[in-house]
Design an enzyme around this catalytic site. Structure first.
Site, PDB file in Angstrom:
ATOM      1  N   THR A 111      18.894  20.072  29.766  1.00  0.00           N
ATOM      2  CA  THR A 111      19.881  20.486  30.171  1.00  0.00           C
ATOM      3  C   THR A 111      19.882  19.880  28.911  1.00  0.00           C
ATOM      4  O   THR A 111      20.099  19.958  28.366  1.00  0.00           O
ATOM      5  CB  THR A 111      19.933  19.079  30.672  1.00  0.00           C
ATOM      6  N   MET A 145      11.164  25.225  18.990  1.00  0.00           N
ATOM      7  CA  MET A 145      11.928  24.286  17.986  1.00  0.00           C
ATOM      8  C   MET A 145      13.573  24.787  17.518  1.00  0.00           C
ATOM      9  O   MET A 145      13.793  25.390  16.107  1.00  0.00           O
ATOM     10  CB  MET A 145      11.858  24.370  16.146  1.00  0.00           C
ATOM     11  N   LEU A 198      20.289  17.008  24.108  1.00  0.00           N
ATOM     12  CA  LEU A 198      18.405  16.578  23.298  1.00  0.00           C
ATOM     13  C   LEU A 198      18.055  16.062  24.103  1.00  0.00           C
ATOM     14  O   LEU A 198      18.052  15.414  24.002  1.00  0.00           O
ATOM     15  CB  LEU A 198      19.004  16.389  22.157  1.00  0.00           C
ATOM     16  N   LEU A 232      18.993  24.655  21.789  1.00  0.00           N
ATOM     17  CA  LEU A 232      19.814  25.737  22.623  1.00  0.00           C
ATOM     18  C   LEU A 232      21.365  25.230  22.907  1.00  0.00           C
ATOM     19  O   LEU A 232      21.400  24.564  23.112  1.00  0.00           O
ATOM     20  CB  LEU A 232      19.207  25.385  23.923  1.00  0.00           C
ATOM     21  N   ARG A 259      25.457  31.199  16.833  1.00  0.00           N
ATOM     22  CA  ARG A 259      23.992  30.689  18.194  1.00  0.00           C
ATOM     23  C   ARG A 259      24.423  30.931  19.440  1.00  0.00           C
ATOM     24  O   ARG A 259      23.579  31.721  20.009  1.00  0.00           O
ATOM     25  CB  ARG A 259      24.699  28.955  18.021  1.00  0.00           C
ATOM     26  N   ASN A 293      10.918  22.156  29.589  1.00  0.00           N
ATOM     27  CA  ASN A 293       9.929  21.749  28.213  1.00  0.00           C
ATOM     28  C   ASN A 293       8.949  20.713  27.851  1.00  0.00           C
ATOM     29  O   ASN A 293       9.590  19.579  28.973  1.00  0.00           O
ATOM     30  CB  ASN A 293      11.879  20.903  27.210  1.00  0.00           C
ATOM     31  N   HIS A 310       8.225  17.763  25.391  1.00  0.00           N
ATOM     32  CA  HIS A 310       8.523  16.633  24.546  1.00  0.00           C
ATOM     33  C   HIS A 310       6.944  15.856  23.502  1.00  0.00           C
ATOM     34  O   HIS A 310       7.022  14.947  24.692  1.00  0.00           O
ATOM     35  CB  HIS A 310       9.715  16.123  24.340  1.00  0.00           C
TER      36      HIS A 310
HETATM   37  C1  GAR Z   1       4.176  20.201  20.631  1.00  0.00           C
HETATM   38  O1  GAR Z   1       3.388  18.796  20.140  1.00  0.00           O
HETATM   39  C2  GAR Z   1       5.657  20.379  21.546  1.00  0.00           C
HETATM   40  O2  GAR Z   1       5.249  18.740  22.108  1.00  0.00           O
HETATM   41  C3  GAR Z   1       6.186  19.983  20.357  1.00  0.00           C
HETATM   42  O3  GAR Z   1       5.808  20.685  19.679  1.00  0.00           O
HETATM   43  C4  GAR Z   1       4.740  20.964  19.286  1.00  0.00           C
HETATM   44  C5  GAR Z   1       4.265  22.468  20.082  1.00  0.00           C
HETATM   45  O4  GAR Z   1       2.927  22.857  19.540  1.00  0.00           O
HETATM   46  N1  GAR Z   1       7.776  20.238  20.429  1.00  0.00           N
HETATM   47  C6  GAR Z   1       8.588  19.825  20.558  1.00  0.00           C
HETATM   48  O5  GAR Z   1       8.579  18.755  19.766  1.00  0.00           O
HETATM   49  C7  GAR Z   1      10.263  19.587  21.057  1.00  0.00           C
HETATM   50  N2  GAR Z   1      10.703  19.133  20.954  1.00  0.00           N
HETATM   51  P1  GAR Z   1       2.009  24.196  19.965  1.00  0.00           P
HETATM   52  O6  GAR Z   1       2.798  24.834  19.655  1.00  0.00           O
HETATM   53  O7  GAR Z   1       0.510  23.669  19.781  1.00  0.00           O
HETATM   54  O8  GAR Z   1       2.154  23.706  21.843  1.00  0.00           O
END
Ligand code: GAR
Length: 193
Positions: A143, A92, A146, A95, A67, A109, A111
């Site tokens: 940071t 996804m 997670l 990091l 990684r 990010n 979330h």
């Molecule tokens: C979004 O809902 C975002 O908030 C989530 O993935 C989706 C991506 O959709 N992110 C996470 O869950 C991060 N932990 P998108 O590719 O259409 O932007």
């Protein structure tokens, strides 16, 4: 005004990426997208990025022995583009601390929950299982922990009778597309530290 150079990292469809690309088309927006990277060559968002004339790359974990090696290559790609700010938009991947510390204060990010509630995956199903009356999304600095970094902006939506993870996700996605460009504007304009 010199615009901040922004790269977006995605793994999937890239709807938040598209919202950021669209925001950056305004002349008075303080950032420009210089390219989009992915850990999945098949991510549909990469084609959308290309259709906007943006540079793209993809890196596969299978090309690297660790990684740490993957994340180092990721940083090198971003540095080649002279990136000021990195936006994770449905990227996804966990990091490494090395990556998050290298980009500290310049890595954000989105979330799909009202952090610190529901870190990790399946946030909508977990909120429904808990009988939550509200749910939402958060833009935050990244940071090493997670989904733990300082919050920049949040948006809240009601959980309605009969909601499924899908209907709740769709209601929240509208808010994601609103607050992510606004959070990037705040960071790129120097309003945050
Ligand atoms: C979004 O809902 C975002 O908030 C989530 O993935 C989706 C991506 O959709 N992110 C996470 O869950 C991060 N932990 P998108 O590719 O259409 O932007």
């Amino acid at each position: 005004m010199s615009k901040k150079r922004v790269a977006i990292l995605i793994s999937g469809r890239g709807s938040n990426m598209s919202a950021l690309i669209d925001a950056c088309k305004s002349a008075d927006y303080p950032a420009e997208i210089v390219g989009v990277g992915s850990n999945r060559a098949a991510a549909p968002g990469l084609k959308i990025a290309s259709s906007h004339g943006l540079k793209t790359f993809s890196l596969a974990q299978s090309q690297f022995e660790s990684r740490e090696a993957f994340d180092l290559a990721l940083t090198q790609k971003l540095e080649e583009w002279h990136v000021d700010i990195v936006c994770l938009a449905g990227f996804m991947r966990m990091l490494t601390p090395e990556f998050t510390l290298h980009w500290a204060g310049r890595l954000i990010n989105i979330h799909p929950s009202l952090l610190p509630l529901y870190r990790g995956l399946d946030t909508h199903a977990r909120a429904l299982a808990d009988g939550a009356s509200v749910h939402g999304c958060t833009v935050h600095f990244v940071t090493p922990g997670l989904d733990e970094g300082p919050t920049i902006l949040q948006a809240q939506v009601p959980v309605l009778p009969g909601d499924t993870p899908e209907t709740l996700a769709a209601r929240i996605l509208v808010e994601e597309h609103r607050i992510y460009p606004e959070a990037l504007r705040l960071l790129a304009s120097g309003a945050l530290s």
